[in-house]
Write an enzyme that holds these catalytic residues in place. Structure first.
Site, PDB file in Angstrom:
ATOM      1  N   GLU A   1       0.762  -1.224  -0.013  1.00 37.78           N
ATOM      2  CA  GLU A   1      -0.046   0.004   0.039  1.00 37.78           C
ATOM      3  C   GLU A   1       0.740   1.274   0.083  1.00 37.78           C
ATOM      4  O   GLU A   1       0.741   2.175   0.820  1.00 37.78           O
ATOM      5  CB  GLU A   1      -0.879   0.031   1.120  1.00 37.78           C
TER       6      GLU A   1
ATOM      7  N   GLU B   1      -5.041  -8.475   0.474  1.00 39.36           N
ATOM      8  CA  GLU B   1      -5.842  -8.202   1.513  1.00 39.36           C
ATOM      9  C   GLU B   1      -7.128  -8.302   1.227  1.00 39.36           C
ATOM     10  O   GLU B   1      -7.591  -7.695   0.140  1.00 39.36           O
ATOM     11  CB  GLU B   1      -5.229  -7.071   2.158  1.00 39.36           C
TER      12      GLU B   1
END
Length: 589
Positions: A195, A314
């Site tokens: 991220e 995720e």
């Protein structure tokens, strides 16, 4: 915004530079002379796992389905147990494999264990511990995805303002990781960074920096030789976001690398209002469903359909489950989300990795038992089949009123409704319930029997069974409209006395007399569950958080409308004046 430009003196990353950097860091790691040469030129070590990895990237990633995250462990800051989980054990991975998972993602935050100055050495003991955990997972016949995790916001995000130092540290980190795992079997995958975000950069600069990190990672790993020459490498979008523009950027990067062993990764945590229960997102409604469907369609069309596998690194809900706080996402609505995600991912050809932060969410790391086995059963079922659901998982029967028939809409999801059960008792179609197309109606006669003495709360739990998948549980609940009482307190501590009378809190609106929104979430009148307000069912109160109260205008009453899952709405006025807060129940005629 400050203009950040790539320095003119930036050096190219050719093989010669990478080889030199690799050799120097092998010396840092204590490998010199003949040892260093053996590390760089030796034959691959014996495979730690017995998995035969398919040669094609797409087939290999498909074989990794389903996947699980060892969250809040090696990625915890500063140490493995800092965020409440015990140290990982081989027994943990044995449990994960036995539960049907085929791969694990092992997030690692390196920042507390890496020098912040050149040559950016990683602590040998920490690197050894990471290798131990990775090898344990592979020894249990699991694929492993190893990454650079919270470093993304701790120091990598500063690359736009400290380009050369950050890039040098990032390159040094991946050079050391590549050297350590050079001869690991192909069941080990590397992921560039988790991220990533970039401070003080324009959109164009962020695109360039993301490409630079992914490309640098790729060049370093491939140049390190050994099994890394053909290892599957996982490249991410900015923030792990599955938006079309960012996935297009990643596709451009992957296409330019001309490497058949590359994997795209993104994350998905559902439609934001639903994921955290804000802005009225109390149900897994059409907006939430479409958000998921569209996201997976983009993944498929941008990557999978073009031959690039996608690893959803995720997924979950941003604030659920959390066994330390009241459920902000209603349980049945959460189950619908997980059921839908599993199906949609299968249709899109995407491998999914459940984000598990540990003991207070899914798998209890101390007992190695699921905190909520029924929830995990829904997740597991979604890997292979569909299950029927309904418009809600509760039927509310008012105690103060005559009992009448109640209906729910069935979401068949390609199944056929078969029967309705109360424990071991099969209810009688036509007498206890009727089904017309997708409409299930419980008769007044059945509800009278099921509610019994009509105590507030759940009186019975039914099971709607379908032709395949899991049964859908329906609670029959006796309730009356909740009653709130006057209260006083301070901005740091204020609770509303609440007689819930069998009902459950769904959300809270907060507005001023002029129609503007009240509270810390100013863009919507519907405040965030547990962030602005929270039910305390055992103590019979509703808590207004200090963050919400301190965001109120001083001396100006705010009208709160509490929405309950039965459909009941109750108004309340609250006024903050300096260090005091006064709450008044509103009686509506």
């Amino acid at each position: 915004m400050k203009d950040i430009r790539r320095p003119a003196h930036h050096r190219s990353r050719g093989p010669g530079r990478l080889a030199g950097l690799l050799m120097s860091l092998l010396v840092i790691l204590g490998l010199s002379g003949s040892t260093a040469l053996a590390a760089t030129d030796g034959t691959a070590q014996q495979a730690l796992a017995t998995i035969k990895v398919p040669s094609g990237a797409k087939d290999a990633v498909a074989a990794m389905q389903p996947s699980w995250n060892l969250g809040n462990t090696l990625d915890a800051i500063p140490d493995e147990t800092s965020w409440g989980n015990p140290k990982a054990t081989r027994e943990l991975f044995k449990t994960i494999r036995a539960q049907g998972f085929h791969s694990v993602r092992i997030p690692v935050t390196w920042s507390a264990h890496q020098s912040t100055t050149a040559p950016y050495t990683v602590d040998a003991a920490f690197l050894s511990r990471v290798k131990q955990v990775v090898d344990w997972a592979q020894a249990e016949n699991l694929y492993v995805v190893l990454n650079v995790h919270h470093d993304s916001w701790q120091w990598i995000s500063k690359i736009s303002t400290d380009h050369d130092n950050v890039l040098a540290r990032y390159d040094a980190l991946w050079t050391q990781i590549s050297a350590t795992f050079r001869n690991e079997p192909r069941t080990l995958l590397f992921e560039s960074v988790n991220e990533p975000s970039f401070d003080d950069a324009t959109a164009a600069q962020k695109t360039q920096l993301m490409n630079e990190l992914n490309t640098s990672f790729h060049e370093i790993v491939r140049a390190s030789g050994g099994a890394n020459k053909g290892r599957l490498l996982v490249l991410t979008t900015q923030g792990g976001t599955p938006s079309q523009d960012l996935m297009d950027d990643l596709y451009t990067t992957i296409s330019a690398l001309h490497d058949s062993n590359l994997v795209a990764t993104v994350h998905y945590y559902s439609y934001y209002p639903f994921s955290v229960n804000v802005a009225g997102g109390t149900r897994y409604d059409t907006a939430a469903q479409n958000d998921l469907t569209d996201a997976f369609a983009r993944m498929h069309d941008t990557f999978v359909d073009r031959g690039i596998p996608v690893y959803l690194g995720e997924y979950g809900l941003l604030a659920w489950p959390d066994h330390n706080h009241p459920d902000r996402v209603e349980r049945g609505e959460a189950l619908k989300y997980f059921e839908h995600l599993g199906y949609t991912a299968r249709q899109a050809g995407v491998t999914t990795a459940l984000w598990d932060p540990g003991t207070f969410a899914y798998l209890n790391r101390d007992t190695l038992k699921w905190q909520d086995p029924a929830l995990f059963a829904w997740i597991k079922s979604s890997w292979t089949t569909r299950s029927g659901t309904a418009s809600f998982d509760k039927v509310f029967v008012a105690k103060s009123s005559r009992i009448t028939a109640q209906s729910l809409t069935l979401n068949l999801n390609g199944t056929k409704f078969q029967s309705l059960w109360d424990g071991d008792t099969k209810l009688v179609a036509g007498k206890d319930y009727t089904v017309f197309k997708d409409r299930l109606t419980l008769t007044a006669q059945a509800l009278t029997r099921l509610t019994g003495e009509r105590d507030y709360g759940v009186n019975a739990t039914l099971q709607a069974r379908f032709s395949r998948g899991l049964p859908w549980k329906i609670d029959v609940v006796t309730y009356d409209t909740p009653v709130l009482s006057n209260a006083t307190g301070t901005p740091d501590s204020f609770t509303l006395p609440t007689k819930y009378q069998g009902d459950l809190l769904a959300t809270m609106e907060a507005t001023y007399a002029d129609g503007s929104n009240a509270g810390q979430t100013s863009w919507t009148p519907y405040q965030e569950f547990n962030a602005a307000f929270s039910p305390d069912y055992p103590n019979g109160t509703i808590i207004l958080t200090p963050e919400f109260l301190k965001a109120l205008r001083d001396g100006e009453p705010a009208t709160l409308t509490f929405h309950f899952h039965s459909g009941a709405k109750v108004k309340y006025k609250v006024t903050k004046s300096g260090d005091s807060v006064t709450g008044t129940a509103v009686t509506e005629s």
